[in-house]
Design an enzyme around this catalytic site. Sequence first.
Site, PDB file in Angstrom:
ATOM      1  N   PRO A 137      34.360  53.607  36.218  1.00  0.00           N
ATOM      2  CA  PRO A 137      33.859  54.829  36.855  1.00  0.00           C
ATOM      3  C   PRO A 137      32.327  54.919  36.805  1.00  0.00           C
ATOM      4  CG  PRO A 137      35.762  55.339  35.477  1.00  0.00           C
ATOM      5  CD  PRO A 137      35.471  53.885  35.289  1.00  0.00           C
ATOM      6  N   ILE A 166      40.510  49.609  41.733  1.00  0.00           N
ATOM      7  CA  ILE A 166      41.084  48.278  41.578  1.00  0.00           C
ATOM      8  C   ILE A 166      42.162  48.025  42.642  1.00  0.00           C
ATOM      9  CG2 ILE A 166      42.163  46.663  39.982  1.00  0.00           C
ATOM     10  CD1 ILE A 166      39.246  47.744  39.292  1.00  0.00           C
ATOM     11  N   GLU A 366      32.625  44.052  46.451  1.00  0.00           N
ATOM     12  CA  GLU A 366      32.165  42.658  46.323  1.00  0.00           C
ATOM     13  C   GLU A 366      30.650  42.567  46.420  1.00  0.00           C
ATOM     14  OE1 GLU A 366      33.973  39.972  45.767  1.00  0.00           O
ATOM     15  OE2 GLU A 366      35.976  40.797  45.990  1.00  0.00           O
TER      16      GLU A 366
HETATM   17  C1  LIG Z   1      38.473  49.972  48.566  1.00  0.00           C
HETATM   18  C2  LIG Z   1      37.780  49.400  47.396  1.00  0.00           C
HETATM   19  C3  LIG Z   1      38.395  48.396  46.654  1.00  0.00           C
HETATM   20  C4  LIG Z   1      37.788  47.869  45.536  1.00  0.00           C
HETATM   21  N1  LIG Z   1      38.442  46.903  44.782  1.00  0.00           N
HETATM   22  C5  LIG Z   1      37.910  46.511  43.599  1.00  0.00           C
HETATM   23  C6  LIG Z   1      38.621  45.611  42.753  1.00  0.00           C
HETATM   24  O1  LIG Z   1      39.692  45.141  43.094  1.00  0.00           O
HETATM   25  N2  LIG Z   1      38.095  45.303  41.542  1.00  0.00           N
HETATM   26  C7  LIG Z   1      36.905  45.807  41.122  1.00  0.00           C
HETATM   27  O2  LIG Z   1      36.494  45.502  40.018  1.00  0.00           O
HETATM   28  N3  LIG Z   1      36.186  46.643  41.919  1.00  0.00           N
HETATM   29  C8  LIG Z   1      36.672  47.010  43.147  1.00  0.00           C
HETATM   30  N4  LIG Z   1      35.962  47.877  43.952  1.00  0.00           N
HETATM   31  C9  LIG Z   1      34.728  48.448  43.435  1.00  0.00           C
HETATM   32  C10 LIG Z   1      33.483  47.915  44.111  1.00  0.00           C
HETATM   33  O3  LIG Z   1      33.243  46.603  43.731  1.00  0.00           O
HETATM   34  C11 LIG Z   1      32.336  48.853  43.762  1.00  0.00           C
HETATM   35  O4  LIG Z   1      32.571  50.038  44.477  1.00  0.00           O
HETATM   36  C12 LIG Z   1      30.985  48.282  44.079  1.00  0.00           C
HETATM   37  O5  LIG Z   1      30.653  47.278  43.178  1.00  0.00           O
HETATM   38  C13 LIG Z   1      29.886  49.352  44.092  1.00  0.00           C
HETATM   39  O6  LIG Z   1      29.936  50.129  42.967  1.00  0.00           O
HETATM   40  P1  LIG Z   1      29.881  51.718  43.079  1.00  0.00           P
HETATM   41  O7  LIG Z   1      30.932  52.133  44.033  1.00  0.00           O
HETATM   42  O8  LIG Z   1      29.978  52.258  41.698  1.00  0.00           O
HETATM   43  O9  LIG Z   1      28.506  52.045  43.718  1.00  0.00           O
HETATM   44  P2  LIG Z   1      27.093  52.157  42.992  1.00  0.00           P
HETATM   45  O10 LIG Z   1      26.848  50.950  42.183  1.00  0.00           O
HETATM   46  O11 LIG Z   1      26.986  53.471  42.309  1.00  0.00           O
HETATM   47  O12 LIG Z   1      26.143  52.122  44.249  1.00  0.00           O
HETATM   48  C14 LIG Z   1      25.873  53.279  45.053  1.00  0.00           C
HETATM   49  C15 LIG Z   1      24.721  52.951  45.985  1.00  0.00           C
HETATM   50  O13 LIG Z   1      23.561  52.662  45.212  1.00  0.00           O
HETATM   51  C16 LIG Z   1      23.033  51.402  45.588  1.00  0.00           C
HETATM   52  N5  LIG Z   1      22.450  50.784  44.395  1.00  0.00           N
HETATM   53  C17 LIG Z   1      23.033  50.568  43.194  1.00  0.00           C
HETATM   54  N6  LIG Z   1      22.175  49.960  42.366  1.00  0.00           N
HETATM   55  C18 LIG Z   1      21.036  49.772  43.058  1.00  0.00           C
HETATM   56  C19 LIG Z   1      19.762  49.193  42.741  1.00  0.00           C
HETATM   57  N7  LIG Z   1      19.489  48.626  41.562  1.00  0.00           N
HETATM   58  N8  LIG Z   1      18.814  49.185  43.697  1.00  0.00           N
HETATM   59  C20 LIG Z   1      19.064  49.709  44.940  1.00  0.00           C
HETATM   60  N9  LIG Z   1      20.230  50.265  45.276  1.00  0.00           N
HETATM   61  C21 LIG Z   1      21.213  50.292  44.354  1.00  0.00           C
HETATM   62  C22 LIG Z   1      24.189  50.628  46.137  1.00  0.00           C
HETATM   63  O14 LIG Z   1      23.745  49.593  47.014  1.00  0.00           O
HETATM   64  C23 LIG Z   1      24.941  51.717  46.852  1.00  0.00           C
HETATM   65  O15 LIG Z   1      24.369  51.919  48.113  1.00  0.00           O
HETATM   66  C24 LIG Z   1      36.521  48.369  45.134  1.00  0.00           C
HETATM   67  C25 LIG Z   1      35.896  49.343  45.905  1.00  0.00           C
HETATM   68  C26 LIG Z   1      36.506  49.854  47.029  1.00  0.00           C
HETATM   69  C27 LIG Z   1      35.809  50.897  47.832  1.00  0.00           C
END
Ligand SMILES: Cc1cc2nc3c(=O)[nH]c(=O)nc-3n(C[C@H](O)[C@H](O)[C@H](O)COP(=O)(O)OP(=O)(O)OC[C@H]3O[C@@H](n4cnc5c(N)ncnc54)[C@H](O)[C@@H]3O)c2cc1C
Lengths: 390, 252
Positions: A137, A166, A366
């Site tokens: 989260p 996930i 990804e």
């Molecule tokens: C449908 C779906 C399926 C998924 N399946 C899996 C799975 O099977 N296993 C798994 O482990 N994960 C899974 N994910 C999770 C996914 O990998 C994450 O959502 C992703 O890594 C982004 O993390 P976050 O959503 O917390 O966004 P955040 O990391 O909070 O990012 C939010 C925004 O901030 C930007 N940002 C973050 N850090 C920076 C930085 N340093 N500089 C500039 N911009 C930044 C990002 O580009 C984005 O625009 C899934 C997600 C979805 C939506």
Amino acid sequence: MGYEALDFYEVDSLLSDEERMVRDMVRDWVDKEVIPNIENACREGVFPDEWRAALGEMGVLGAPLKGYDCPGLSYTAYGVICRELERGDSGLRSFASVQGSLAMYPIWDFGSEEQKNHYLPKMTSGEWIGCFGLTEPDYGSNPGDMITRAEEMDDHYLLNGAKMWITNGTIADLAVVWAKLNGVIRGFIVEKNDPGFSAPEMKGKHSLKASVTSELVFQDCKIPKDRILPGVKGLRGPFSCLNNARFGISWGAVGAAQSCFHSAKDYAMSRIQFDHPIASYQLVQNKLAWMLREITKAQLLAYHLGKMKDVGEWIPEHISLAKMNNVDVALEIARVARDIHGANGILDEYPVMRHMANLESVKTYEGTHDIHNLILGRHITGIQSFTREI
Amino acid sequence: MNIAVLLKQVPDTTAKITISNGKVDENNVSKWSMSPYDEYALESGLQLKEVTGGSLIAITCGPERTKKMLTDAAAVGADKLIHISEDKVLDSTQVQKLLAATVEKSGAEVVLCGKQAADTNSGSTGPGVAEILNAVCVSMVSEVSINENNFISTRPSNSGAEKVSSNGISVFTFDKGISELRRPNVRGIMMAKKKTIETIKPEEIGLEIENSDRITLQSQNSPPEKEPGQIFEGVENIPEIVSKLRNEANVI
Ligand SMILES: Cc1cc2nc3c(=O)[nH]c(=O)nc-3n(C[C@H](O)[C@H](O)[C@H](O)COP(=O)(O)OP(=O)(O)OC[C@H]3O[C@@H](n4cnc5c(N)ncnc54)[C@H](O)[C@@H]3O)c2cc1C
């Protein structure tokens, strides 16, 4: 008329006979079994179990892995499979990506011989579904700071923490979970009936509706000692899985874009406004020509990357570029295709709005679009800009 | 038991057909596929093989491109692939001679094929081959099984379905069968790739084939465009619709 995949530069003529046969097999299955049922699956928010079985029967799960009953195809063939699946739906491709690249691959690369023999044959056949728990989260783009942890006890490990977003979580028979053991990230195999483990489904998605997305909750979850992946420590573990999945996505996005182009072209040819087909107007032709251009470039990127993967001469940054670019253009193509369909574009009679909504997830998971920009930025400059002292 | 299945590659039913100079432009066909009725024959052949053991021999006569279809057949389980290579323009009788000679050479005891090909729809291949082989021919079957030394085939009849028993070398031509052709899988595809295709030239099976001078295809043309449908809205149109159904469509 049947689906004719846009392939302006005849990139598919570069495929081997075997790769083409695999393409035709998957394309035919998608035509017959997926396209007629996908809208229903989305409406009900389920991943049809017959699709799991069919993917297993076709033998495409874990496509590029060798041994342990796995298909042993080329990476290019794996890409082609992803493309054909995602032409149907990104949720379907997500299932295959997670199963093959995120759940089977770590066991295949970092697992013990016993683990490989135990899990891989049943996963490639589709009998067992796997999932991959990295995101939490509070830790998405920054998984290195994850808080899920494992403690070593006498005869077991104890897992505590939670994963979120996930794919396949609720329907999975096993989860490859990344957690910190004495501060170091390690991979663990958690089975669905392990005590202290639950995987509630996350509801209410507007995207990837035919894919199951779940939380994984570990409350004093006890797993036997032989479920740790012995072969890897640190972020290299999850990242090597992600490299393979992202590679597949770079192909998959082309499939979604081809589907949108196909629909937009057909629609524009038959929709009459101001006495003529809208396809006869320059503004619409400009949109179609732009789609053709971007799809052709994306195909060439994906194909060349496939060849690099097949000879083993690639760096993760190559994959970042292709994942980022191809998903970016596919999403934009889906949006423009939706526009060309006018009001009809919002209906489930056409695939475009579904692809568009799906690709929003694909852009984020990804490695988000911008995280890949940062990866490339670091590659160019040698300066990481993910974080800094504030 | 050796089972021969005769396969023809035809333009896919979804492929656009273009006519140039009064002939179907084969170079413009975007996708070639196994003729759909042949698919039922192949599936039935695979099922027979599963019951009886033995070997399934897929045979085609046609240009180089048809080899791909043989490999596709191997991917679902064909054991032997035979391509009769002949570039001359052949008529149906010549094709039947070539196929029959190849079947004979292969030692097959049963021959399965489609009731007609999806491109020419002539429907003469199965009966023609049977005639040359002096074999039993049962046409329009949906199913073939084996019971001791007899083949039992099912075909439609006026009153429903009839079961026909035959023995000795038999040719069955397939209508829509009861099971669709199985999908290949990756393992089948990888095996198929390694399978060699035996190429037979007419002279190797003792046949001299000349360009057919008995039959020439004079011209082909596209079906006429369908007239657009008529749309009526509202109850006040009912009398007109009824009259059209009665007098124009002749359906009531
Ligand atoms: C449908 C779906 C399926 C998924 N399946 C899996 C799975 O099977 N296993 C798994 O482990 N994960 C899974 N994910 C999770 C996914 O990998 C994450 O959502 C992703 O890594 C982004 O993390 P976050 O959503 O917390 O966004 P955040 O990391 O909070 O990012 C939010 C925004 O901030 C930007 N940002 C973050 N850090 C920076 C930085 N340093 N500089 C500039 N911009 C930044 C990002 O580009 C984005 O625009 C899934 C997600 C979805 C939506």
